[in-house]
Motif scaffolding. Structure first.
Motif, short mmCIF file in Angstrom:
data_model
loop_
_atom_site.label_atom_id
_atom_site.label_comp_id
_atom_site.label_asym_id
_atom_site.label_seq_id
_atom_site.Cartn_x
_atom_site.Cartn_y
_atom_site.Cartn_z
N ARG A 1 0.84 -1.21 0.00
CA ARG A 1 0.00 0.00 0.00
C ARG A 1 0.86 1.25 0.00
N ALA A 2 1.91 1.25 0.82
CA ALA A 2 2.79 2.42 0.90
C ALA A 2 3.53 2.64 -0.43
N ASP A 3 4.04 1.56 -1.02
CA ASP A 3 4.78 1.69 -2.28
C ASP A 3 3.88 2.20 -3.40
N LEU A 4 2.67 1.62 -3.49
CA LEU A 4 1.74 2.04 -4.54
C LEU A 4 1.26 3.46 -4.30
N ALA A 5 1.01 3.82 -3.05
CA ALA A 5 0.57 5.18 -2.73
C ALA A 5 1.63 6.19 -3.16
N ALA A 6 2.91 5.85 -2.98
CA ALA A 6 3.99 6.75 -3.40
C ALA A 6 3.99 6.92 -4.92
N LEU A 7 3.75 5.83 -5.66
CA LEU A 7 3.67 5.92 -7.12
C LEU A 7 2.47 6.75 -7.54
N ILE A 8 1.35 6.57 -6.84
CA ILE A 8 0.14 7.34 -7.15
C ILE A 8 0.37 8.83 -6.89
N GLU A 9 1.03 9.15 -5.80
CA GLU A 9 1.33 10.55 -5.51
C GLU A 9 2.21 11.16 -6.60
N ALA A 10 3.14 10.36 -7.12
CA ALA A 10 3.98 10.84 -8.23
C ALA A 10 3.13 11.08 -9.47
#
Length: 202
Positions: free
Chosen positions: A138-147
């Motif tokens: 969740r954290a890794d994907l959320a970081a990609l989504i924020e990008a």
């Protein structure tokens, strides 16, 4: 000149190296068996037989089937991280992973087996592994989504963690459907649809 003390110091290192090599051999063989024959073929005894070692020798490295399967999946994840076609977007990354997974249905079955075991009593190590994996994913994907949001590919008012959770749920659910009916479900195509549904910045 080599001193006896030097030889003695080398013995533990040689023993450690031999143990590490045996552990890698066990993981390689189990990955092969799971990929080719599915999770049901990967009992401790069947893996030991395939390697030509005793059941007791295998249990020295992996005392339980849960521990062996967890180690196999962890090793698979490490190798997956090195895939050359990994993308740098949340859903796109999962879509490319779904495409690679079609070549190894046994390893997809392994993942769904771990997920099912995690919600049952009697599998504490598997439950903790899956909880930690979901937290990290969740954290890794959320970081990609924020990008993606920062670049205008995704609307900025969508919660990154919620969208990450939705992406994981879609990917995992599609994997189960695909395992049950491979001809009816194309996970890569459906995740591409999800990628199209998520609106860009207006």
């Amino acid at each position: 000149m080599t001193h006896p003390a030097d030889d003695d110091a080398a013995l533990p290192r040689r023993g450690y190296r031999k143990g590490a090599e045996r552990r890698t051999q066990i993981l390689d063989e189990t990955i092969r068996m799971v990929a080719e024959q599915g999770v049901d073929a990967s009992s401790l005894r069947s893996v030991a037989d395939a390697l030509g070692i005793t059941h007791a020798a295998l249990r020295h490295y992996f005392p339980s089937r849960d521990e062996l399967l967890l180690a196999v999946y962890r090793e698979h994840e490490v190798r997956e991280q090195g895939a050359p076609d990994r993308m740098k977007s949340a859903i796109g990354d999962m879509r490319e992973s779904a495409s690679r997974n079609r070549a190894v249905p046994g390893l997809v079955q392994l993942y769904t087996t771990l997920a099912a075991d995690a919600v049952q009593e009697g599998h504490p190590a598997t439950r903790e592994f899956m909880r930690e994996r979901f937290t990290r994913l969740r954290a890794d994907l959320a970081a990609l989504i924020e990008a993606d949001q920062a670049s205008g590919r995704i609307r900025a008012d969508l919660d990154p963690v919620d969208l990450a959770s939705l992406s994981i749920a879609a990917s995992d659910g599609l994997q189960v459907q695909w395992l049950l009916d491979p001809d009816a479900v194309d996970g890569e195509r459906v995740l591409r649809l999800l990628e199209q549904i998520v609106p860009p910045a207006g």
